[in-house]
Design an enzyme around this catalytic site. Structure first.
Site, PDB file in Angstrom:
ATOM      1  N   TRP A 357       0.911  -1.003  -0.111  1.00  0.00           N
ATOM      2  CA  TRP A 357      -0.029  -0.073  -0.053  1.00  0.00           C
ATOM      3  C   TRP A 357       0.949   1.430   0.055  1.00  0.00           C
ATOM      4  O   TRP A 357       0.324   2.331  -0.304  1.00  0.00           O
ATOM      5  CB  TRP A 357      -0.864   0.085   1.184  1.00  0.00           C
ATOM      6  CG  TRP A 357      -0.138   0.261   2.584  1.00  0.00           C
ATOM      7  CD1 TRP A 357       0.738  -0.498   3.100  1.00  0.00           C
ATOM      8  CD2 TRP A 357      -0.597   1.281   3.507  1.00  0.00           C
ATOM      9  NE1 TRP A 357       0.940   0.028   4.144  1.00  0.00           N
ATOM     10  CE2 TRP A 357       0.331   1.074   4.646  1.00  0.00           C
ATOM     11  CE3 TRP A 357      -1.415   2.403   3.443  1.00  0.00           C
ATOM     12  CZ2 TRP A 357       0.285   1.893   5.772  1.00  0.00           C
ATOM     13  CZ3 TRP A 357      -1.480   3.133   4.526  1.00  0.00           C
ATOM     14  CH2 TRP A 357      -0.778   2.992   5.577  1.00  0.00           C
ATOM     15  N   ASP A 358       2.217   1.118   0.150  1.00  0.00           N
ATOM     16  CA  ASP A 358       3.148   2.153   0.225  1.00  0.00           C
ATOM     17  C   ASP A 358       2.948   2.924  -1.350  1.00  0.00           C
ATOM     18  O   ASP A 358       3.027   4.297  -1.198  1.00  0.00           O
ATOM     19  CB  ASP A 358       4.506   1.736   0.289  1.00  0.00           C
ATOM     20  CG  ASP A 358       4.915   0.776   1.634  1.00  0.00           C
ATOM     21  OD1 ASP A 358       3.838   0.274   2.053  1.00  0.00           O
ATOM     22  OD2 ASP A 358       6.057   0.701   1.783  1.00  0.00           O
ATOM     23  N   GLU A 488       0.855  -1.953  13.037  1.00  0.00           N
ATOM     24  CA  GLU A 488       1.052  -3.356  13.209  1.00  0.00           C
ATOM     25  C   GLU A 488       1.435  -3.813  14.466  1.00  0.00           C
ATOM     26  O   GLU A 488       1.364  -5.044  14.671  1.00  0.00           O
ATOM     27  CB  GLU A 488       2.155  -3.817  12.133  1.00  0.00           C
ATOM     28  CG  GLU A 488       1.388  -3.667  10.717  1.00  0.00           C
ATOM     29  CD  GLU A 488       2.517  -4.001   9.443  1.00  0.00           C
ATOM     30  OE1 GLU A 488       3.766  -3.919   9.925  1.00  0.00           O
ATOM     31  OE2 GLU A 488       2.130  -3.975   8.558  1.00  0.00           O
ATOM     32  N   LYS A 601       2.877   1.825  16.121  1.00  0.00           N
ATOM     33  CA  LYS A 601       4.361   1.500  15.139  1.00  0.00           C
ATOM     34  C   LYS A 601       4.292   3.089  14.549  1.00  0.00           C
ATOM     35  O   LYS A 601       5.258   3.280  14.141  1.00  0.00           O
ATOM     36  CB  LYS A 601       3.924   0.398  14.444  1.00  0.00           C
ATOM     37  CG  LYS A 601       5.345   0.218  13.657  1.00  0.00           C
ATOM     38  CD  LYS A 601       5.023  -0.980  12.727  1.00  0.00           C
ATOM     39  CE  LYS A 601       6.392  -1.244  11.823  1.00  0.00           C
ATOM     40  NZ  LYS A 601       5.933  -2.581  10.901  1.00  0.00           N
ATOM     41  N   GLN A 602       3.390   3.265  13.768  1.00  0.00           N
ATOM     42  CA  GLN A 602       3.048   4.145  12.687  1.00  0.00           C
ATOM     43  C   GLN A 602       1.715   5.143  12.669  1.00  0.00           C
ATOM     44  O   GLN A 602       0.773   4.392  13.300  1.00  0.00           O
ATOM     45  CB  GLN A 602       3.600   3.572  11.217  1.00  0.00           C
ATOM     46  CG  GLN A 602       2.434   2.665  10.704  1.00  0.00           C
ATOM     47  CD  GLN A 602       2.844   1.654   9.777  1.00  0.00           C
ATOM     48  OE1 GLN A 602       3.482   0.575  10.341  1.00  0.00           O
ATOM     49  NE2 GLN A 602       2.927   2.289   8.427  1.00  0.00           N
TER      50      GLN A 602
END
Ligand code: BGC
Length: 772
Positions: A357-358, A488, A601-602
């Site tokens: 998906w990046d 994640e 995480k992000q």
């Protein structure tokens, strides 16, 4: 964190040879041209630590999955980006003694990646165990002017001796992937031959049957005089070589040239591959190294005209952004809609598969602004072409009626990631693919994309969301259970705010897109509804219902959207209170501990607020930003750029700059201790976004460009180029002024903060401090 790369504006420079840094440098100094690429391995023999890497775009191997407990629906394989034939090989023996920098005394070592002109250069003096000293300069590149071609010039001088030099110039296809699951080799030989000065090696991948033909012409000169080469005596499987034996007198100069053509069955029938390689190598050799290099320099000059960012007042930042742009342009050129942007590009094996998906969430904006519209379009068409596979993928998991679930990781449309919590649960990727269609049309105005390709994809995705939610009698809302968000660091959660938000948006957008196609191209609309068997009345109603009754977790006390149900049950600790010795968490804590912690995480909720920023007022954004930023560890390279852009929007210039720094020099300074595995290519596009969407505050609203700029106080100014709807613009931002040079005849209306300006051909300066 390392600090050994010298900061200069256009070059990446390493001086002095430290074998411990070699694998990191092999990644950083990688070269590529969208069709092939390679790590900066040495040409001559090297017995020290190295990750050998040559990659051919689109050519992969479906390595058999390794999992403990097999579960229904698991993908059969984990795709490997294949290490391919090494064409640069040179074995050099001086009176029988091998040149190997691991066993020699090395001085004056310098490696330079010339980003302006697109080549890698290395020079050193080596003292062999016998005391013989040789100086070497090598230069090589993968041509972006002719992307089937790569070339090397290796020049050496014996400094303090006369003697015999044996040169073995080889192409070695007997290579392995370091990440092979069963220590298997993935290539088998089809053919090898020597025809005149050119060696041919054709290899086929096991299982996938890709063929790659590598043709190499080697030539050797002593003091400018051509020398004879002959086929090597020792010939083995998947290996071709040519030998030259030279008697050298001290200070003689030896020049070795290798011109290579790398062609794959992606582009030629296997029966025509060798002949096509013959033509390619003849074409390149007729030009010779110097002309090929000039063409490379010219092609890079053109690329930089489209995509450069100039930063005044901060050389390290200047070098970093150019490095990011350089690597992105080396990875993807947009010429081929079957290719995509792997998280490691052509710089390493890790992550297997080329597409995450990046691409949609992070890379599209970069290519939209810095390349012709077809480039970003090809990234979207890639997904269109894989729609059938996405439908199949969803069917395997029990979805029906044309529902499409795009894979989390793929090479050819099939899922090839095998952790259940990602493969089955990290379904937000479907939303990013829909968002990219919206983003492309918002930027380019190309609504016809919907009728050509986009609407079918959106219908498949909308059908997936429809079946993925369920009605909760308890909540009186639609809920989505058992998902993994972008964070994640927790799996199998219920009602990830980001995923629910994205799903509802997709359902509404699909209806909007369908209406648009119906109005603009009724015949196409009829074709698509027929093809997809879309029951417009029933399905649209269902989608509207779900979108309007979706459940979004919210915490009243904090006034924030909740990342997921139950997030507040977690012990609420802040990142600032984590001892430095415990970070990064993914290297210091057990997975179990990470999963139970509140650490993120992000960007997750914040990723959603970035996508749909117009739906939230600044106060809501501020509350969510403060809450989530203090809990986010940014252990994905994709994370800081989103935080940077949001901080800029909140006028927190200092924070915006700090986050930017974390992405910009991530690989150059080996921030996360993992650059040796390869570069973080997809997050490099996020670095570009931090400057253009963050500091310059660029948006496209109502078909017009809008800027809300500031200059980080560490910089004097920054400038960048943009392609926008047929115009090319240069935008320069200083502390008080934004000047826009319109290189096209067509005038543009541009918004700066909340005022509008007509920018005709030529340059116009706007004092923006007055508009704030
Ligand atoms: C991130 C994912 C990303 C992947 C590839 C992971 O560490 O969490 O969001 O897609 O890396 O870049």
């Amino acid at each position: 964190m390392k600090n050994y790369i010298q900061a200069t504006e256009w070059n990446i420079i390493e001086e002095g040879f430290d074998p411990h840094l070699n694998k990191i440098s092999e990644s950083i100094f990688s070269i590529g041209n969208g069709r092939m690429g390679q790590r900066a391995n040495f040409e001559e023999s090297y017995s020290g630590e190295s990750l050998q890497g040559n990659y051919v775009a689109g050519v992969y191997y479906p390595d058999k999955t390794r999992v403990g407990w097999w579960k229904n629906g698991y993908p059969e394989y984990f795709a490997k980006v294949l290490n391919a034939a090494n064409w640069i090989g040179l074995e050099l023996k001086f009176d029988g003694e091998l040149l190997d920098l691991n066993t020699c005394k090395v001085s004056d070592f310098k490696r330079v990646l010339n980003m302006k002109e697109g080549y890698l250069e290395r020079s050193f003096t080596a003292e062999l165990l016998s005391g013989k000293k040789v100086s070497v300069v090598s230069k090589r590149f993968c041509s972006i002017a002719d992307d089937e071609i790569a070339a090397l010039h290796y020049s050496l001088v014996p400094l303090n001796f006369s003697g015999k030099l044996e040169i073995c110039s080889f192409t070695d296809g007997d290579v392995k992937n370091q990440d092979s699951n069963y220590d298997e080799k993935f290539w088998e030989e089809v053919a090898r031959s020597q025809q005149g000065p050119v060696s041919y090696l054709t290899l086929r991948t096991k299982k996938t049957a890709f063929e790659v033909c590598t043709a190499v012409q080697s030539s050797v000169f002593k003091n400018d005089k051509a020398q004879n080469l002959q086929g090597a005596a020792e010939i083995r499987d998947k290996y071709v070589a040519q030998l030259a034996v030279l008697e050298l007198v001290q200070n003689d100069r030896v020049d070795i040239y290798k011109i290579a053509a790398n062609l794959s069955s992606m582009n030629y029938a296997t029966t025509e591959l060798q002949q096509a390689a013959q033509q390619a190598i003849a074409r390149a050799c007729a030009k010779g190294f110097e002309v090929l290099l000039q063409q490379q320099q010219q092609a890079w000059e053109n690329k930089w005209k489209e995509s450069d960012i100039l930063i005044e007042g901060d050389v390290a930042a200047q070098q970093a952004i150019r490095f990011n742009i350089f690597q992105l342009n080396q990875t993807y050129t947009g010429k081929d809609a079957r290719l995509n942007i792997g998280p490691k590009g052509f710089t390493g094996e890790k992550y297997g598969g080329s597409t995450y998906w990046d691409t949609e969430a992070y890379c599209i904006p970069f290519y939209l602004s810095t390349a012709p519209a077809e480039v970003a379009k090809n990234l979207l068409v890639y997904r269109y072409k894989q729609l059938d596979k996405a439908i199949e993928n969803a069917q395997k998991l029990g979805f029906k009626n044309g529902a499409a679930l795009y894979p989390m990781v793929t090479m050819n449309g099939e899922e090839c990631h095998n952790e259940w919590e990602i493969t089955f649960e990290e379904i937000h990727r479907n939303g990013a693919i829909a968002f990219a269609i919206f983003n492309y049309i918002r930027y380019t105005g190309d609504e016809s994309y919907l009728q050509q390709y986009g609407l079918e994809v959106l219908i498949g995705i909308a059908r997936f969301w429809k079946q993925r939610v369920n009605w909760s009698a308890d909540k009186n809302k639609y809920v989505m259970l058992g998902v993994t968000g972008p964070n994640e660091y927790e799996n199998n959660i219920n009602n990830n705010w980001y995923t629910n938000t994205l799903a509802a948006w997709c359902l509404n957008y699909t209806i909007e897109a369908a209406d648009l196609v119906k109005t603009l191209a009724p015949q196409e609309y009829a074709r698509i509804t027929e093809k997809t068997k879309l029951d417009t009345a029933k399905e649209f109603e269902d989608w509207k219902n779900i979108a309007s009754q979706m459940y979004y977790p919210y915490d009243e006390q904090e006034g924030v959207f909740l990342q997921q149900d139950g997030y507040m049950d977690k012990e609420q600790v802040l990142v600032k209170d984590l001892p430095a010795s415990e970070r990064p968490l993914n290297q210091k804590w057990s997975w179990d501990r990470i999963l139970r912690s509140c650490f993120i995480k992000q960007a997750d909720v914040l990723q959603g607020m970035y996508f749909f920023e117009d739906d939230y007022d600044l106060e809501t954004l501020r509350r969510n930003f403060n809450f989530y930023e203090s809990r986010t560890v940014h252990e994905s390279s994709l994370s800081p750029c989103v935080h940077s852009i949001l901080a800029a929007k909140l006028s927190d210039e200092q924070k915006a700059y700090e986050f930017y720094l974390r992405t910009a020099r991530l690989d150059l300074d080996d921030y996360n201790n993992d650059t040796e595995d390869g570069l973080h290519i997809t997050s490099m596009a996020g670095t570009w976004m931090s400057i253009v969407e963050g500091f310059a505050g660029m948006r496209v609203r109502n078909g017009k460009l809008k800027f809300s700029p500031f200059v980080p106080k560490q910089w004097k100014s920054f400038s960048f180029n943009l392609n926008f709807r047929g115009t090319t613009l240069r935008v320069k931002i200083t502390a008080t002024e934004i000047s826009i040079t319109n290189h096209s005849a067509q005038a543009l209306e541009i918004q700066v903060f909340d005022r509008y300006y007509e920018v005709a051909q030529g340059e116009q300066s706007i004092t923006y401090q007055l508009c704030v």
